[in-house]
Design a protein around this motif. Structure first.
Motif, PDB file in Angstrom:
ATOM      1  N   ALA A 209      -3.382  36.612  55.944  1.00 44.65           N
ATOM      2  CA  ALA A 209      -2.930  37.413  54.806  1.00 44.65           C
ATOM      3  C   ALA A 209      -2.981  36.652  53.488  1.00 44.65           C
ATOM      4  O   ALA A 209      -3.200  37.230  52.438  1.00 44.65           O
ATOM      5  N   GLU A 210      -2.777  35.337  53.527  1.00 43.09           N
ATOM      6  CA  GLU A 210      -2.713  34.573  52.289  1.00 43.09           C
ATOM      7  C   GLU A 210      -4.067  34.472  51.597  1.00 43.09           C
ATOM      8  O   GLU A 210      -4.148  34.159  50.421  1.00 43.09           O
ATOM      9  N   THR A 211      -5.143  34.714  52.313  1.00 44.46           N
ATOM     10  CA  THR A 211      -6.461  34.445  51.739  1.00 44.46           C
ATOM     11  C   THR A 211      -7.413  35.626  51.775  1.00 44.46           C
ATOM     12  O   THR A 211      -8.438  35.593  51.131  1.00 44.46           O
ATOM     13  N   LYS A 212      -7.099  36.668  52.502  1.00 39.56           N
ATOM     14  CA  LYS A 212      -8.098  37.730  52.652  1.00 39.56           C
ATOM     15  C   LYS A 212      -8.296  38.476  51.335  1.00 39.56           C
ATOM     16  O   LYS A 212      -7.342  38.774  50.620  1.00 39.56           O
ATOM     17  N   PRO A 213      -9.540  38.789  50.978  1.00 40.86           N
ATOM     18  CA  PRO A 213      -9.814  39.394  49.686  1.00 40.86           C
ATOM     19  C   PRO A 213      -9.468  40.875  49.623  1.00 40.86           C
ATOM     20  O   PRO A 213      -9.392  41.441  48.551  1.00 40.86           O
TER      21      PRO A 213
ATOM     22  N   GLY B 129      -5.307  29.057  61.050  1.00 41.72           N
ATOM     23  CA  GLY B 129      -4.279  29.771  61.792  1.00 41.72           C
ATOM     24  C   GLY B 129      -3.069  28.914  62.081  1.00 41.72           C
ATOM     25  O   GLY B 129      -1.925  29.371  61.982  1.00 41.72           O
ATOM     26  N   ALA B 130      -3.297  27.653  62.436  1.00 39.91           N
ATOM     27  CA  ALA B 130      -2.169  26.761  62.716  1.00 39.91           C
ATOM     28  C   ALA B 130      -1.306  26.561  61.480  1.00 39.91           C
ATOM     29  O   ALA B 130      -0.067  26.562  61.552  1.00 39.91           O
ATOM     30  N   ILE B 131      -1.947  26.405  60.327  1.00 40.16           N
ATOM     31  CA  ILE B 131      -1.187  26.206  59.091  1.00 40.16           C
ATOM     32  C   ILE B 131      -0.509  27.502  58.675  1.00 40.16           C
ATOM     33  O   ILE B 131       0.627  27.498  58.198  1.00 40.16           O
ATOM     34  N   SER B 132      -1.194  28.622  58.889  1.00 39.35           N
ATOM     35  CA  SER B 132      -0.597  29.910  58.541  1.00 39.35           C
ATOM     36  C   SER B 132       0.621  30.225  59.401  1.00 39.35           C
ATOM     37  O   SER B 132       1.641  30.698  58.906  1.00 39.35           O
ATOM     38  N   VAL B 133       0.524  29.937  60.702  1.00 37.22           N
ATOM     39  CA  VAL B 133       1.626  30.234  61.622  1.00 37.22           C
ATOM     40  C   VAL B 133       2.716  29.172  61.542  1.00 37.22           C
ATOM     41  O   VAL B 133       3.914  29.494  61.542  1.00 37.22           O
TER      42      VAL B 133
ATOM     43  N   GLU C 145      -1.169  24.779  49.636  1.00 34.65           N
ATOM     44  CA  GLU C 145      -2.034  23.635  49.400  1.00 34.65           C
ATOM     45  C   GLU C 145      -3.324  23.692  50.198  1.00 34.65           C
ATOM     46  O   GLU C 145      -4.408  23.423  49.654  1.00 34.65           O
ATOM     47  N   TRP C 146      -3.233  24.052  51.493  1.00 29.32           N
ATOM     48  CA  TRP C 146      -4.377  23.866  52.375  1.00 29.32           C
ATOM     49  C   TRP C 146      -5.209  25.111  52.634  1.00 29.32           C
ATOM     50  O   TRP C 146      -6.435  25.019  52.777  1.00 29.32           O
ATOM     51  N   ILE C 147      -4.582  26.276  52.704  1.00 31.08           N
ATOM     52  CA  ILE C 147      -5.347  27.465  53.088  1.00 31.08           C
ATOM     53  C   ILE C 147      -6.443  27.807  52.076  1.00 31.08           C
ATOM     54  O   ILE C 147      -7.580  28.099  52.479  1.00 31.08           O
ATOM     55  N   PRO C 148      -6.190  27.774  50.765  1.00 29.70           N
ATOM     56  CA  PRO C 148      -7.298  28.042  49.829  1.00 29.70           C
ATOM     57  C   PRO C 148      -8.449  27.054  49.965  1.00 29.70           C
ATOM     58  O   PRO C 148      -9.621  27.430  49.830  1.00 29.70           O
TER      59      PRO C 148
ATOM     60  N   VAL D 188     -13.039  27.598  64.664  1.00 27.32           N
ATOM     61  CA  VAL D 188     -12.201  26.410  64.476  1.00 27.32           C
ATOM     62  C   VAL D 188     -11.690  26.346  63.043  1.00 27.32           C
ATOM     63  O   VAL D 188     -10.508  26.073  62.793  1.00 27.32           O
ATOM     64  N   GLN D 189     -12.579  26.594  62.082  1.00 24.33           N
ATOM     65  CA  GLN D 189     -12.210  26.512  60.676  1.00 24.33           C
ATOM     66  C   GLN D 189     -11.190  27.584  60.294  1.00 24.33           C
ATOM     67  O   GLN D 189     -10.146  27.300  59.711  1.00 24.33           O
ATOM     68  N   ASN D 190     -11.521  28.832  60.640  1.00 27.26           N
ATOM     69  CA  ASN D 190     -10.738  29.962  60.161  1.00 27.26           C
ATOM     70  C   ASN D 190      -9.618  30.351  61.111  1.00 27.26           C
ATOM     71  O   ASN D 190      -8.519  30.690  60.678  1.00 27.26           O
TER      72      ASN D 190
END
Length: 392
Positions: free
Chosen positions: A68-72, A107-111, A120-123, A100-102
């Motif tokens: 959700a934080e990054t989807k356009p 996913g690990a950082i998002s969850v 900091e990291w998701i963008p 692996v990337q997405n």
């Protein structure tokens, strides 16, 4: 952009996508078919990853579709599944890289990450500025990661010292960060850490001589007194249950990738059947070849129906572990059958990469096993059916 549903999507499930999702998928498909498909066989043969595709994939927002934080735009889990299918339809190694990337890293950082860590990291991951890896599996711990994790993390004030080793870590030879899962020596709980790969004591060595997913740069990772600050510990990942949340989401997309791998092999077999002449006519005119192709299409169609449904359940918040586990177990088994039938239809030419089917045939073996073997996913579903855990 014109959107044409794949002929191999026999029941036209892609028509369930919104017009905006259809347009986005068409752009991804066009790039993969024109720029990636012509080169992947050569990279697979050389066991190298085509790094030049990372930036275009990022520009197509391929790394933004999961979270959700990054989807356009407001895209569905069904759409994200079709992206995974489309990637694997061209090359399972490319699909694994994106997964692996997405899926795993983002996913690990998002969850598990704090809002500050997400910001900091998701963008950076979404833009491809930072390449990520996800380190859970170990040399002596695969299916038993929940209890058998041997990598440790010890806190000392505002920092943590990590020691251990990891194996089969995709992207790890060129990743900028690796999400490392380690057992806290204080409470015995599994926690996650964002480890920059330049950290002293961290090393990654490429695993050579693979017969499957040859373009994926899997690595053995060694962590010797790797010190990371508390700010790089995933603040909301405090037990293996949090790790499992990530795997539940990505397992469903691996099921989609399994379907895509089957589709890629099937489509290559259909092309070959229209070109190869035996007994005075193309082999696609022979009953036995048609029978093989119909069996392939039947498996693909049934599998698409399953993964569409499990993704719809995810969109509604109804998907449970056993739902994604059944999808992964079933679709990978059908994939294995499908790529074998496709290979059979090519005869001797089915064992050379020139005709594409051999690549899909080999890659299917890795997809069959990673992110939960068929047996482990079967036990998850079996527990849901009987109410009794049969895990050893």
């Amino acid at each position: 952009m014109t959107f044409d549903i794949l002929a191999s999507d026999f029941y036209s499930y892609e028509s369930l996508l919104s017009p905006q999702e259809q347009e986005a998928l068409a752009a991804i498909r066009a790039y993969l078919e024109t720029e990636v498909q012509p080169i992947v066989g050569d990279y697979w043969n050389r066991a190298e990853f085509p790094m030049q595709i990372v930036k275009p994939l990022a520009e197509l927002n391929t790394f933004r579709f999961g979270w959700a934080e990054t989807k356009p735009f407001e895209n569905s889990a069904v759409f994200r599944g079709f992206v995974a299918l489309e990637l694997a339809r061209i090359d399972a190694s490319v699909a694994t890289f994106v997964g692996v990337q997405n899926g795993l890293t983002t996913g690990a950082i998002s969850v598990g990450g704090s809002q500050e860590q997400k910001d900091e990291w998701i963008p950076k991951l979404a833009s491809g500025e930072v390449i990520g890896a996800f380190a859970l599996t170990e040399p002596l711990s695969g299916s038993d990661s929940a209890q058998g994790l041997r990598t440790t993390a010890t806190r000392d004030g505002d920092s943590w010292t990590i020691n251990g080793s990891k194996r089969w870590i995709g992207n790890a030879t060129f990743s900028d960060i690796t999400v490392v899962w380690a057992k806290d020596t204080a409470d015995g709980q599994v926690k996650g850490f964002i480890v920059p790969t330049t950290t002293p004591g961290y090393s990654a060595t490429k695993i050579e001589n693979k017969i499957s997913l040859r373009s994926v740069q899997n690595a053995d990772i060694t962590l010797e007194n790797v010190v990371v600050p508390e700010s790089l510990r995933l603040q909301n990942a405090n037990s293996f249950k949090d790790t499992a949340k990530v795997l539940r989401l990505t397992r469903a997309e691996v099921a989609w990738a399994a379907v895509g791998t089957a589709v890629g092999a099937y489509e290559a077999a259909v092309r070959y059947a229209g070109e190869r002449v035996q007994f005075g006519k193309t082999i696609g005119s022979h009953q036995l070849i048609q029978d093989l192709l119909v069996k392939c299409l039947g498996n693909i169609t049934a599998s698409i129906g399953m993964v569409v449904r499990v993704s719809e359940m995810l969109d509604r918040g109804e998907q449970r572990d056993e739902h994604s586990a059944l999808a992964k177990a079933y679709t990978t088994a059908r994939m294995r059958e499908t790529v074998a039938w496709a290979r059979e239809s090519l005869g001797g030419n089915g064992i050379v990469v020139d005709y594409d089917v051999a690549r899909f045939f080999a890659d299917a073996e890795a997809i069959y096993s990673y992110e939960g073997t068929r047996e482990m996913n079967t036990l998850i579903v079996g527990r849901a059916i009987t109410g009794k855990a049969a895990f050893v």
